[in-house]
Motif scaffolding. Structure first.
Motif, PDB file in Angstrom:
ATOM      1  N   ILE A 199    -161.855 -26.010 -59.155  1.00  0.00           N
ATOM      2  CA  ILE A 199    -161.264 -24.756 -58.689  1.00  0.00           C
ATOM      3  C   ILE A 199    -159.829 -24.975 -58.225  1.00  0.00           C
ATOM      4  O   ILE A 199    -158.917 -24.209 -58.578  1.00  0.00           O
ATOM      5  N   ILE A 200    -159.616 -26.012 -57.417  1.00  0.00           N
ATOM      6  CA  ILE A 200    -158.267 -26.266 -56.893  1.00  0.00           C
ATOM      7  C   ILE A 200    -157.310 -26.606 -58.031  1.00  0.00           C
ATOM      8  O   ILE A 200    -156.175 -26.109 -58.078  1.00  0.00           O
ATOM      9  N   THR A 201    -157.761 -27.427 -58.965  1.00  0.00           N
ATOM     10  CA  THR A 201    -156.922 -27.754 -60.120  1.00  0.00           C
ATOM     11  C   THR A 201    -156.585 -26.510 -60.918  1.00  0.00           C
ATOM     12  O   THR A 201    -155.438 -26.295 -61.327  1.00  0.00           O
ATOM     13  N   GLU A 225    -153.200 -29.117 -47.901  1.00  0.00           N
ATOM     14  CA  GLU A 225    -153.514 -27.862 -47.233  1.00  0.00           C
ATOM     15  C   GLU A 225    -154.438 -27.012 -48.093  1.00  0.00           C
ATOM     16  O   GLU A 225    -155.375 -26.378 -47.585  1.00  0.00           O
ATOM     17  N   HIS A 226    -154.176 -27.007 -49.390  1.00  0.00           N
ATOM     18  CA  HIS A 226    -154.998 -26.238 -50.324  1.00  0.00           C
ATOM     19  C   HIS A 226    -156.448 -26.722 -50.273  1.00  0.00           C
ATOM     20  O   HIS A 226    -157.388 -25.922 -50.177  1.00  0.00           O
ATOM     21  N   ILE A 227    -156.626 -28.033 -50.313  1.00  0.00           N
ATOM     22  CA  ILE A 227    -157.978 -28.595 -50.258  1.00  0.00           C
ATOM     23  C   ILE A 227    -158.645 -28.247 -48.928  1.00  0.00           C
ATOM     24  O   ILE A 227    -159.823 -27.874 -48.881  1.00  0.00           O
ATOM     25  N   ASP A 228    -157.896 -28.336 -47.841  1.00  0.00           N
ATOM     26  CA  ASP A 228    -158.455 -28.060 -46.515  1.00  0.00           C
ATOM     27  C   ASP A 228    -158.921 -26.610 -46.403  1.00  0.00           C
ATOM     28  O   ASP A 228    -159.982 -26.325 -45.830  1.00  0.00           O
ATOM     29  N   VAL A 229    -158.150 -25.682 -46.944  1.00  0.00           N
ATOM     30  CA  VAL A 229    -158.518 -24.267 -46.882  1.00  0.00           C
ATOM     31  C   VAL A 229    -159.812 -24.014 -47.650  1.00  0.00           C
ATOM     32  O   VAL A 229    -160.709 -23.299 -47.177  1.00  0.00           O
TER      33      VAL A 229
END
Length: 389
Positions: free
Chosen positions: A359-361, A330-334
């Motif tokens: 960024i996500i990491t 979900e985090h990646i999708d957003v």
């Protein structure tokens, strides 16, 4: 010398002194570095001096009448009510002045709008709060061979953060504070360049004072403007439309190079595009280091440097999407696709795979989130190209 002439000379002298003091670029319109900008400046100065002459005549007559026809000197007022001759004069003369100024003004406006026979076209797209530049080939096909985003440089961001965004009294030492970017727009000298100006989200305005170029960037519309710069150099502008809370954080920097240097720069950019994205695997420390830099550049203006969010921008500290088990998809999708109906943009086409992964990491492991999750550029690349879940 008559009283009227004395007063007229005094007003003229004061006007000349004021205009002379304001003739420098600090107060006046810039003369610029293009043929168009110089013509605009000349027309501007002609209009200014016409206004000065009108002011001298008008105020001279007014002050003369106040002094020469005051009650103590002429206690018995004149009996006439109007003068047809005077009324015709003050109607005809302004009409002639307006026509005389409108002819060169309209001619210049037509010239400013004529972007035909351009040698280079650049798509300029405004985002909250950055610019995207795409170079278009001679057939007007929108290609992705050379395209990049231009963001406010990190030094200005750091200084704004350290000064409490202007209000703490901290001295600003950078001459180009809020006027420097990481990737400037690069164009060749002595080349007619057409800009196709639009926007992705809200109305922006592309303005470079030295070129006399200003054009609104409106979502769903493409506006056209052009320039031909005579002198190599670095020229700065800003978004001239109030486009959101960080409106002042999206400057424009145009680097004008000699044609040989521009061709070398363009060839280097094409080679970078042909080489493809950097999908090398990174260690956790590398991802965190790269992620902190990318987060501060692209995300901190909304979610704050400490990740705690601000107003409509949600916190990233300890929230379910960031720290929840199994929430990484979900985090990646957003981040890739944004959130419709909110200020969260889709960054899938704005950032590289390496930047998104970092960024996500970073978000999942900074500010005591400590999930231990690690995202690699290859994973982002696979999802973007339909190879991942």
């Amino acid at each position: 010398m008559s009283l009227f002439r004395k007063m007229a000379l005094i007003i003229a002298a004061i006007s000349v002194v004021i205009l002379s003091g304001c003739s420098g670029q600090e107060y006046n319109m810039r003369e610029g570095v293009t043929e168009i900008s110089r013509e605009v400046y000349s027309l501007h100065m002609i209009a200014i001096w016409v206004c000065v002459a009108i002011g001298i005549i008008t105020f001279g007559a007014m002050f003369y009448s106040m002094v020469a026809h005051r009650k103590s000197k002429h206690p018995n007022p004149a009996k006439f009510s109007h003068s047809t001759t005077v009324e015709i004069i003050w109607t005809v003369i302004p009409f002639i002045i307006l026509i005389a100024l409108s002819i060169p003004a309209v001619s210049l406006l037509i010239k400013m709008e004529d972007a035909s026979d351009s040698e280079l076209s650049v798509m300029v797209k405004g985002y909250q709060w950055k610019w995207e530049y795409k170079y278009i080939d001679g057939d007007d096909n929108l290609g992705n061979d050379v395209s990049f985003f231009s963001n406010l440089d990190q030094a200005s961001r750091d200084q704004a953060s350290n000064s409490g965004k202007w209000f703490s009294g901290t001295e600003i030492t950078d001459d180009n504070y809020l006027l420097e970017v990481d990737n400037p727009l690069v164009i060749p000298v002595d080349t007619k360049v057409r800009f196709l100006v639009t926007a992705e989200d809200v109305i922006h305005s592309f303005w470079v004072p030295d070129f006399s170029v200003k054009k609104d960037a409106i979502p769903g519309f493409i506006n056209e403007v052009w320039t031909k710069v005579d002198e190599p150099g670095v020229y700065r502008g800003v978004c001239a439309e109030l486009c959101g809370k960080d409106h002042g954080f999206m400057p424009i920097v145009v680097k004008v190079l000699p044609k040989e240097e521009y061709n070398a720069w363009y060839a280097e950019k094409v080679a970078e595009a042909e080489a493809g994205p950097d999908l090398n695997e990174r260690t956790m420390s590398q991802l965190m280091a790269e992620g902190e830099v990318a987060y501060n550049k692209y995300c901190s203006s909304c979610h704050m440097p400490n990740g705690e969010g601000n107003g409509p921008f949600p916190s990233l500290v300890g929230t379910e999407m960031v720290t929840g088990e199994g929430s990484i998809g979900e985090h990646i999708d957003v981040v890739l696709n944004g959130v419709p109906g909110t200020a969260m943009q889709a960054f899938g086409n704005q950032l590289t795979e390496a930047e998104i992964a970092a960024i996500i990491t970073y978000e999942r492991n900074a500010w005591d989130n400590d999930t231990g999750d690690k995202v690699q550029p290859q994973e982002i690349h696979d999802i973007k190209n339909g190879g991942g879940e």
